[in-house]
Design an enzyme around this catalytic site. Structure first.
Site, PDB file in Angstrom:
ATOM      1  N   ASP A   1       8.654   6.677  -3.524  1.00 57.64           N
ATOM      2  CA  ASP A   1       7.957   7.958  -3.691  1.00 57.64           C
ATOM      3  C   ASP A   1       7.393   8.046  -5.109  1.00 57.64           C
ATOM      4  O   ASP A   1       7.663   7.193  -5.952  1.00 57.64           O
ATOM      5  CB  ASP A   1       8.936   9.113  -3.430  1.00 57.64           C
ATOM      6  CG  ASP A   1       8.239  10.458  -3.196  1.00 57.64           C
ATOM      7  OD1 ASP A   1       6.980  10.498  -3.160  1.00 57.64           O
ATOM      8  OD2 ASP A   1       8.947  11.466  -3.041  1.00 57.64           O
TER       9      ASP A   1
ATOM     10  N   ASP B   1      -1.111  13.767  -9.922  1.00 60.26           N
ATOM     11  CA  ASP B   1      -0.021  14.277  -9.075  1.00 60.26           C
ATOM     12  C   ASP B   1      -0.601  14.897  -7.817  1.00 60.26           C
ATOM     13  O   ASP B   1      -1.002  16.036  -7.830  1.00 60.26           O
ATOM     14  CB  ASP B   1       0.790  15.303  -9.868  1.00 60.26           C
ATOM     15  CG  ASP B   1       1.991  15.800  -9.108  1.00 60.26           C
ATOM     16  OD1 ASP B   1       2.273  15.283  -8.022  1.00 60.26           O
ATOM     17  OD2 ASP B   1       2.642  16.753  -9.580  1.00 60.26           O
TER      18      ASP B   1
ATOM     19  N   HIS C   1       1.781  12.767  -1.504  1.00 62.90           N
ATOM     20  CA  HIS C   1       1.466  14.070  -0.918  1.00 62.90           C
ATOM     21  C   HIS C   1       0.004  14.443  -1.114  1.00 62.90           C
ATOM     22  O   HIS C   1      -0.640  14.034  -2.077  1.00 62.90           O
ATOM     23  CB  HIS C   1       2.401  15.177  -1.419  1.00 62.90           C
ATOM     24  CG  HIS C   1       2.445  15.380  -2.906  1.00 62.90           C
ATOM     25  ND1 HIS C   1       1.624  16.265  -3.550  1.00 62.90           N
ATOM     26  CD2 HIS C   1       3.216  14.835  -3.863  1.00 62.90           C
ATOM     27  CE1 HIS C   1       1.898  16.266  -4.848  1.00 62.90           C
ATOM     28  NE2 HIS C   1       2.854  15.392  -5.066  1.00 62.90           N
TER      29      HIS C   1
ATOM     30  N   HIS D   1      -0.075  19.004 -13.649  1.00 58.77           N
ATOM     31  CA  HIS D   1       0.038  20.439 -13.352  1.00 58.77           C
ATOM     32  C   HIS D   1      -0.698  21.276 -14.412  1.00 58.77           C
ATOM     33  O   HIS D   1      -0.579  22.495 -14.416  1.00 58.77           O
ATOM     34  CB  HIS D   1       1.497  20.922 -13.275  1.00 58.77           C
ATOM     35  CG  HIS D   1       2.238  20.400 -12.078  1.00 58.77           C
ATOM     36  ND1 HIS D   1       3.364  21.015 -11.566  1.00 58.77           N
ATOM     37  CD2 HIS D   1       2.015  19.328 -11.285  1.00 58.77           C
ATOM     38  CE1 HIS D   1       3.804  20.330 -10.517  1.00 58.77           C
ATOM     39  NE2 HIS D   1       2.988  19.298 -10.336  1.00 58.77           N
TER      40      HIS D   1
ATOM     41  N   GLU E   1       4.344  19.319  -0.836  1.00 56.44           N
ATOM     42  CA  GLU E   1       5.401  18.824  -1.745  1.00 56.44           C
ATOM     43  C   GLU E   1       5.606  19.768  -2.915  1.00 56.44           C
ATOM     44  O   GLU E   1       6.725  19.988  -3.358  1.00 56.44           O
ATOM     45  CB  GLU E   1       5.028  17.423  -2.255  1.00 56.44           C
ATOM     46  CG  GLU E   1       6.139  16.727  -3.060  1.00 56.44           C
ATOM     47  CD  GLU E   1       6.193  17.102  -4.538  1.00 56.44           C
ATOM     48  OE1 GLU E   1       7.233  16.831  -5.172  1.00 56.44           O
ATOM     49  OE2 GLU E   1       5.232  17.672  -5.072  1.00 56.44           O
ATOM     50  N   GLU E   2       4.493  20.321  -3.406  1.00 54.48           N
ATOM     51  CA  GLU E   2       4.576  21.139  -4.626  1.00 54.48           C
ATOM     52  C   GLU E   2       5.338  22.447  -4.407  1.00 54.48           C
ATOM     53  O   GLU E   2       5.686  23.114  -5.373  1.00 54.48           O
ATOM     54  CB  GLU E   2       3.169  21.429  -5.167  1.00 54.48           C
ATOM     55  CG  GLU E   2       2.392  20.187  -5.587  1.00 54.48           C
ATOM     56  CD  GLU E   2       2.969  19.484  -6.824  1.00 54.48           C
ATOM     57  OE1 GLU E   2       3.961  19.989  -7.379  1.00 54.48           O
ATOM     58  OE2 GLU E   2       2.418  18.438  -7.205  1.00 54.48           O
TER      59      GLU E   2
ATOM     60  N   ASP F   1      -1.126  17.677  -1.123  1.00 55.31           N
ATOM     61  CA  ASP F   1      -1.354  18.975  -1.761  1.00 55.31           C
ATOM     62  C   ASP F   1      -1.324  18.858  -3.280  1.00 55.31           C
ATOM     63  O   ASP F   1      -0.830  17.882  -3.842  1.00 55.31           O
ATOM     64  CB  ASP F   1      -0.300  19.996  -1.295  1.00 55.31           C
ATOM     65  CG  ASP F   1       1.115  19.608  -1.701  1.00 55.31           C
ATOM     66  OD1 ASP F   1       1.494  18.443  -1.495  1.00 55.31           O
ATOM     67  OD2 ASP F   1       1.841  20.473  -2.251  1.00 55.31           O
TER      68      ASP F   1
HETATM   69 ZN   LIG Z   1       3.785  15.319  -6.954  1.00 56.69          ZN
END
Ligand SMILES: [Zn+2]
Length: 547
Positions: free
Chosen positions: A246, A185, A150, A514, A219-220, A152
């Site tokens: 994934d 991520d 992803h 994150h 995705e987030e 984002d």
């Molecule tokens: Zn992710």
């Protein structure tokens, strides 16, 4: 495991200069990129991290700065020209901010040609010989395989900005690391796949099987604007894929604390389900100068419920794929735990032993291991009261559950009913808003040939420096969700969830995801590219011949 090739392994020495500052890593250097290739790829990754592609559920396209996404879309073809020339690239998703790339396999090209040929010949010849048809083990034409990542990233909390060693959207390359939000991520997934495809295109390689790459924009925040729309688009075209790869489990450089210290790569075979229940408390209310004597105030009831959830979490259960996780890490887990894990993972294990291992060990060792053996219950909201001098007539306790395979929303309602105990007459349970809750995904079989291919790709690249072989590979259960859930309806084989970069839990790396100071080592970035390159080769089949 053998290195990718003995000729290439000599190149690793040239790459050594750029990774000299990486903190003690147990892994040998990658051998699929020469130093100049790695440097160029790192520069591209640095630029990629500078686009502020933050997603939010509250804004159009789920994109806080649509212009940043548009600039990213202008940059992509210039950064990966070979991919843009060779693959079919579509801008898809809400506002066309996501990507779908198709690398048509030579088998599909042949099939199309044969079909055209049949149509032309139909009048004269009823049947054509099926020479050279590429079939899978079951005699079916090869289905495509889909690789996800992803674009984002999650936001950076303003109050933490000053604590970043390098600003979160600087893409700084320093001290042997590439720094920035998305480094782990999951921009590393997008960049890793595109770099790997570029390397393969340069060698003239083409897949036999068609490969798709899908990169979502949100995705987030659930993937509704990206992955869900791409999945619907593929379904509307009648595309069925054999497997979805994934993001997911990473590689524990320090093993799996507190069990194994031997480096282990985790592959998610399933994702837990999700349900948020609002516990609505009703009370008499009244004047705060005369509080009740019997603990019947809304605050007292809500407090008892929160306390009970913390004291008595949902029951521990040992289910697949956690049994497979235990059997994979048991051999490198010393002492009694290792022995018990290996027995408890066996299908013949008595229930009492499974319960013991789940409740007494996994359930207590760390929050991560506890999440593997129960429906977790987390109080994520508590609302009551509106004035200094009024006893609130109501309270709301918001409880977020993550469900094990086999658990249902009814199971968590039953649990809350028990938790409420004598307070039950004063509470009712509601699903949060429009959410219906979701059960865990089906468990992808570890016997899948794609699991073996992913394992081989990871083990061929993540060789241990001390000469003791390769990283272990263990199946696991994902506590959180990924975009892959949107694609399961078009996947014959389910999904495998892994991101081929390492984290050191003991050093606190997990908190970088994150969190503050997200970064990936230059060496891991290179290894990640090599894992993707090997995986594309193994999954795609084929070679350098033309169709
Ligand atoms: Zn992710």
């Amino acid at each position: 495991m053998m290195p990718i090739s003995s000729v290439e392994s000599g190149r690793a020495h040239q790459a050594a200069s750029s990774i000299a500052l990486e903190t003690a890593s147990p892994f040998a250097e990658q051998a699929c990129l020469v130093a100049e290739e790695l440097d160029a790829a790192v520069q591209r990754f640095s630029q990629f991290l500078q686009f502020r592609t933050v997603s939010s559920p509250l804004v159009p396209h789920h994109t806080v700065e649509p212009d940043e996404f548009r600039r990213l879309h202008e940059w992509m073809p210039t950064a990966f020209p070979e991919v843009w020339e060779t693959l079919e690239v579509e801008e898809v998703g809400d506002g066309n901010l996501s990507y779908l790339l198709k690398w048509t396999g030579t088998a599909e090209v042949k099939q199309q040609r044969r079909q055209q040929h049949r149509q032309q010949q139909q009048q004269q010849q009823p049947v054509l010989t099926e020479e050279e048809e590429e079939l899978d083990a079951a005699g079916q034409p090869l289905l495509p395989v889909l690789f996800l990542s992803h674009l984002d990233v999650v936001p950076v909390a303003n109050e933490t900005l000053a604590n970043w060693t390098h600003p979160p959207f600087s893409g700084a390359v320093a001290g042997g690391y590439v720094w920035g939000r998305g480094a782990l991520d999951d921009k590393v997934g997008v960049a890793g796949l595109l770099e790997a495809a570029t390397l393969l295109i340069r060698t003239g390689w083409r897949p036999l099987r068609t490969l798709y790459f899908a990169f979502g924009q949100d995705e987030e925040v659930g993937g509704g604007m990206g992955a869900a729309q791409i999945a619907a688009l593929l379904a509307s075209r009648g595309v069925k894929v054999d497997m979805v790869f994934d993001e997911g489990g990473s590689i524990g450089a320090d093993g799996y604390p507190p069990y194994s210290t031997r480096p282990v790569a985790l592959v998610g075979l399933a994702e837990k389900g999700y349900a948020t229940i609002l516990v609505q408390v009703s009370a008499a209310g009244g004047h705060s100068s005369i509080p009740p004597l019997d603990g019947s105030s809304a605050a007292a009831v809500a407090a008892r419920i929160v306390t009970a959830i913390n004291r008595r979490p949902p029951p521990a259960r040992l289910v697949a794929p956690v049994t497979q996780f235990l059997s994979a890490i048991a051999p490198s887990t010393p002492g009694l735990r290792g022995q018990l894990f290996s027995v408890a993972a066996s299908p013949l294990a008595p229930d009492w032993l499974r319960d013991l291992v789940a409740g007494a060990f996994l359930g207590r060792d760390t929050p991560e291991t506890a999440a593997l053996i129960r429906d977790t219950a987390a109080v994520t909201g508590l609302t009551l009261g509106f004035a200094d001098n009024v006893l609130p007539p109501s309270a709301t306790v918001r409880v977020n559950f993550r469900l094990l395979p086999g658990s249902t929303v009814q199971d968590v309602i039953d649990y809350l009913t028990e938790v409420a105990g004598p307070d039950l007459p004063h509470v009712r349970f509601e699903m949060n808003g429009s959410q219906n809750g979701s059960q865990a995904t089906p468990v992808t079989p570890a016997s899948s040939p794609y699991f073996a291919q992913l394992k081989a790709a990871v083990q061929q690249v993540y060789l241990l420096k001390d000469g003791s072989g390769s990283v272990d590979v263990a199946p696991t259960l994902m506590a959180g969700g990924t975009d892959s859930k949107h694609y399961l309806r078009i996947s014959a084989g389910g999904a495998l969830r892994h991101v081929p970069v390492s984290l050191n839990k003991t050093a606190g790396d997990v908190r970088r995801v994150h969190g503050l100071n997200e970064r990936v080592s230059v060496a891991d970035f290179g290894r990640g590219v090599c894992v993707f390159q090997r995986l594309l080769q193994l999954v795609g089949g084929g070679g350098s011949r033309s169709a």
